[in-house]
Write a protein that holds these residues in place. Structure first.
Motif, PDB file in Angstrom:
ATOM      1  N   TYR A   1      13.671  40.124 -42.735  1.00 34.83           N
ATOM      2  CA  TYR A   1      13.300  40.657 -41.424  1.00 34.83           C
ATOM      3  C   TYR A   1      14.391  40.407 -40.393  1.00 34.83           C
ATOM      4  N   LEU A   2      14.922  39.187 -40.357  1.00 33.58           N
ATOM      5  CA  LEU A   2      15.974  38.864 -39.399  1.00 33.58           C
ATOM      6  C   LEU A   2      17.208  39.742 -39.606  1.00 33.58           C
ATOM      7  N   ARG A   3      17.583  39.931 -40.863  1.00 33.47           N
ATOM      8  CA  ARG A   3      18.739  40.786 -41.135  1.00 33.47           C
ATOM      9  C   ARG A   3      18.455  42.224 -40.708  1.00 33.47           C
ATOM     10  N   HIS A   4      17.236  42.678 -40.948  1.00 34.54           N
ATOM     11  CA  HIS A   4      16.874  44.061 -40.620  1.00 34.54           C
ATOM     12  C   HIS A   4      16.967  44.330 -39.117  1.00 34.54           C
ATOM     13  N   VAL A   5      16.447  43.412 -38.304  1.00 36.48           N
ATOM     14  CA  VAL A   5      16.403  43.676 -36.862  1.00 36.48           C
ATOM     15  C   VAL A   5      17.729  43.393 -36.162  1.00 36.48           C
TER      16      VAL A   5
ATOM     17  N   ALA B   1      12.378  33.802 -33.028  1.00 34.69           N
ATOM     18  CA  ALA B   1      11.744  32.485 -32.989  1.00 34.69           C
ATOM     19  C   ALA B   1      10.497  32.467 -33.877  1.00 34.69           C
ATOM     20  N   ILE B   2       9.735  33.551 -33.845  1.00 30.00           N
ATOM     21  CA  ILE B   2       8.556  33.641 -34.713  1.00 30.00           C
ATOM     22  C   ILE B   2       8.968  33.665 -36.181  1.00 30.00           C
ATOM     23  N   ALA B   3      10.021  34.445 -36.475  1.00 34.21           N
ATOM     24  CA  ALA B   3      10.522  34.483 -37.857  1.00 34.21           C
ATOM     25  C   ALA B   3      11.023  33.102 -38.279  1.00 34.21           C
ATOM     26  N   GLY B   4      11.655  32.378 -37.348  1.00 30.90           N
ATOM     27  CA  GLY B   4      12.115  31.031 -37.646  1.00 30.90           C
ATOM     28  C   GLY B   4      10.960  30.092 -37.951  1.00 30.90           C
ATOM     29  N   PHE B   5       9.842  30.295 -37.255  1.00 28.02           N
ATOM     30  CA  PHE B   5       8.643  29.494 -37.534  1.00 28.02           C
ATOM     31  C   PHE B   5       8.209  29.670 -38.986  1.00 28.02           C
ATOM     32  N   PHE B   6       8.135  30.924 -39.437  1.00 26.53           N
ATOM     33  CA  PHE B   6       7.725  31.184 -40.818  1.00 26.53           C
ATOM     34  C   PHE B   6       8.782  30.705 -41.811  1.00 26.53           C
ATOM     35  N   LEU B   7      10.047  30.766 -41.405  1.00 29.64           N
ATOM     36  CA  LEU B   7      11.108  30.277 -42.277  1.00 29.64           C
ATOM     37  C   LEU B   7      10.956  28.776 -42.538  1.00 29.64           C
ATOM     38  N   LEU B   8      10.741  28.005 -41.478  1.00 27.65           N
ATOM     39  CA  LEU B   8      10.555  26.560 -41.637  1.00 27.65           C
ATOM     40  C   LEU B   8       9.274  26.255 -42.422  1.00 27.65           C
TER      41      LEU B   8
ATOM     42  N   LEU C   1       6.240  16.085 -41.411  1.00 27.37           N
ATOM     43  CA  LEU C   1       6.070  16.171 -39.966  1.00 27.37           C
ATOM     44  C   LEU C   1       7.263  16.784 -39.247  1.00 27.37           C
ATOM     45  N   ALA C   2       8.493  16.424 -39.636  1.00 29.94           N
ATOM     46  CA  ALA C   2       9.683  16.877 -38.907  1.00 29.94           C
ATOM     47  C   ALA C   2       9.810  18.408 -38.894  1.00 29.94           C
ATOM     48  N   PRO C   3       9.782  19.075 -40.060  1.00 27.96           N
ATOM     49  CA  PRO C   3       9.846  20.543 -40.013  1.00 27.96           C
ATOM     50  C   PRO C   3       8.675  21.155 -39.263  1.00 27.96           C
ATOM     51  N   ALA C   4       7.517  20.523 -39.366  1.00 28.05           N
ATOM     52  CA  ALA C   4       6.348  21.038 -38.650  1.00 28.05           C
ATOM     53  C   ALA C   4       6.591  21.009 -37.144  1.00 28.05           C
ATOM     54  N   LYS C   5       7.225  19.932 -36.656  1.00 25.86           N
ATOM     55  CA  LYS C   5       7.549  19.864 -35.235  1.00 25.86           C
ATOM     56  C   LYS C   5       8.543  20.949 -34.843  1.00 25.86           C
ATOM     57  N   GLY C   6       9.534  21.197 -35.711  1.00 21.64           N
ATOM     58  CA  GLY C   6      10.511  22.250 -35.423  1.00 21.64           C
ATOM     59  C   GLY C   6       9.861  23.612 -35.385  1.00 21.64           C
ATOM     60  N   ALA C   7       8.931  23.887 -36.315  1.00 19.11           N
ATOM     61  CA  ALA C   7       8.230  25.167 -36.335  1.00 19.11           C
ATOM     62  C   ALA C   7       7.384  25.329 -35.073  1.00 19.11           C
TER      63      ALA C   7
ATOM     64  N   ALA D   1       7.939  23.914 -32.186  1.00 17.85           N
ATOM     65  CA  ALA D   1       8.851  24.108 -31.049  1.00 17.85           C
ATOM     66  C   ALA D   1       9.313  25.561 -30.960  1.00 17.85           C
ATOM     67  N   LEU D   2       9.541  26.189 -32.105  1.00 19.90           N
ATOM     68  CA  LEU D   2       9.958  27.595 -32.099  1.00 19.90           C
ATOM     69  C   LEU D   2       8.851  28.492 -31.543  1.00 19.90           C
ATOM     70  N   MET D   3       7.600  28.220 -31.906  1.00 21.80           N
ATOM     71  CA  MET D   3       6.497  29.017 -31.382  1.00 21.80           C
ATOM     72  C   MET D   3       6.360  28.844 -29.879  1.00 21.80           C
ATOM     73  N   VAL D   4       6.543  27.615 -29.391  1.00 20.73           N
ATOM     74  CA  VAL D   4       6.487  27.371 -27.937  1.00 20.73           C
ATOM     75  C   VAL D   4       7.628  28.102 -27.240  1.00 20.73           C
ATOM     76  N   LEU D   5       8.771  28.166 -27.897  1.00 21.15           N
ATOM     77  CA  LEU D   5       9.950  28.808 -27.312  1.00 21.15           C
ATOM     78  C   LEU D   5       9.755  30.306 -27.112  1.00 21.15           C
ATOM     79  N   THR D   6       8.843  30.907 -27.856  1.00 20.35           N
ATOM     80  CA  THR D   6       8.619  32.350 -27.691  1.00 20.35           C
ATOM     81  C   THR D   6       8.140  32.699 -26.281  1.00 20.35           C
ATOM     82  N   VAL D   7       7.482  31.756 -25.610  1.00 20.98           N
ATOM     83  CA  VAL D   7       6.951  32.048 -24.266  1.00 20.98           C
ATOM     84  C   VAL D   7       8.074  32.272 -23.256  1.00 20.98           C
ATOM     85  N   PRO D   8       9.007  31.306 -23.057  1.00 22.54           N
ATOM     86  CA  PRO D   8      10.097  31.573 -22.104  1.00 22.54           C
ATOM     87  C   PRO D   8      11.004  32.719 -22.550  1.00 22.54           C
ATOM     88  N   LEU D   9      11.171  32.908 -23.858  1.00 22.03           N
ATOM     89  CA  LEU D   9      12.010  34.012 -24.337  1.00 22.03           C
ATOM     90  C   LEU D   9      11.364  35.363 -24.028  1.00 22.03           C
TER      91      LEU D   9
END
Length: 209
Positions: A21-25, A65-72, A84-90, A92-100
């Protein structure tokens, strides 16, 4: 947490799907940035916002950012355990979608900041300026825009007419009045309220074309 056998294939599918998906868009961005892209874009509309060539890059940021969430998330399944660590990163990516998403709204509205707009589209107005110009034109008795509008005849001559604005991002369309004696004249009168530019020749699309 106990490993489940289907985590690994599900993880591979999730990771592969996110990467494809990332490559496509993103694949059109270099050509779009150089002003060389032609045709439709891979993403044209999202539920939360519209996407135009001038705002395509910022439209991809929350989607990425959403695609990154699913990637992690997929990587965790591949590993076979939810840590826990990757879960926190995922998360954070979902939260980041709001300001983006808000950033994309700003670009759609004002076509700023210029650094995030492809150079070929930096002089285009955002929708705030477009609306201001339309109000100004109406007060002065002028058409709303100077967009090029084409009249398309989809059937036998004069039977199925539609006016379509060719300006990117403008979805204005019109059809003749149902009981008009001269449908094309009725349609051109409608176009004159939207734009000062109308193609002189009607484009006829028939079965013979």
């Amino acid at each position: 947490m106990k490993t489940v056998w289907w985590w690994v294939p599900l993880g591979f599918l999730t990771v592969a799907g996110a990467l494809v998906y990332l490559r496509h868009v993103w694949r059109v961005v270099p050509a779009l940035w150089r002003g060389e892209h032609e045709g439709s874009l891979p993403v044209r509309h999202v539920r939360m916002y519209d996407v135009f060539p001038r705002s395509y890059v910022t439209a991809l940021l929350p989607l990425s950012a959403i695609a990154g969430f699913f990637l992690l998330l997929g990587l965790q399944f591949v590993v076979g355990k939810l840590t826990l660590a990757p879960a926190k990163g995922a998360f954070a990516l979902m939260v980041l979608t709001v300001p983006l998403t808000v950033l994309h709204w700003v670009v759609n509205a004002y076509n700023r900041p210029r650094a995030l707009v492809p150079p070929a589209y930096r002089d285009q107005p955002g929708w705030v300026e477009v609306r201001r110009r339309r109000r100004s034109n109406r007060r002065a008795g002028r058409p709303d825009t100077d967009h090029l509008v084409e009249i398309i005849d989809f059937g036998p001559p004069g039977t199925d007419l539609e006016a379509i604005c060719t300006e990117d991002g403008c979805r204005w369309r019109a059809e003749p009045d149902r009981h008009a004696h001269v449908p094309e004249l009725s349609l051109r009168n409608k176009v004159a309220q939207h734009s000062s530019r109308i193609a002189a020749d009607t484009i006829r699309l028939t079965a013979d074309v």
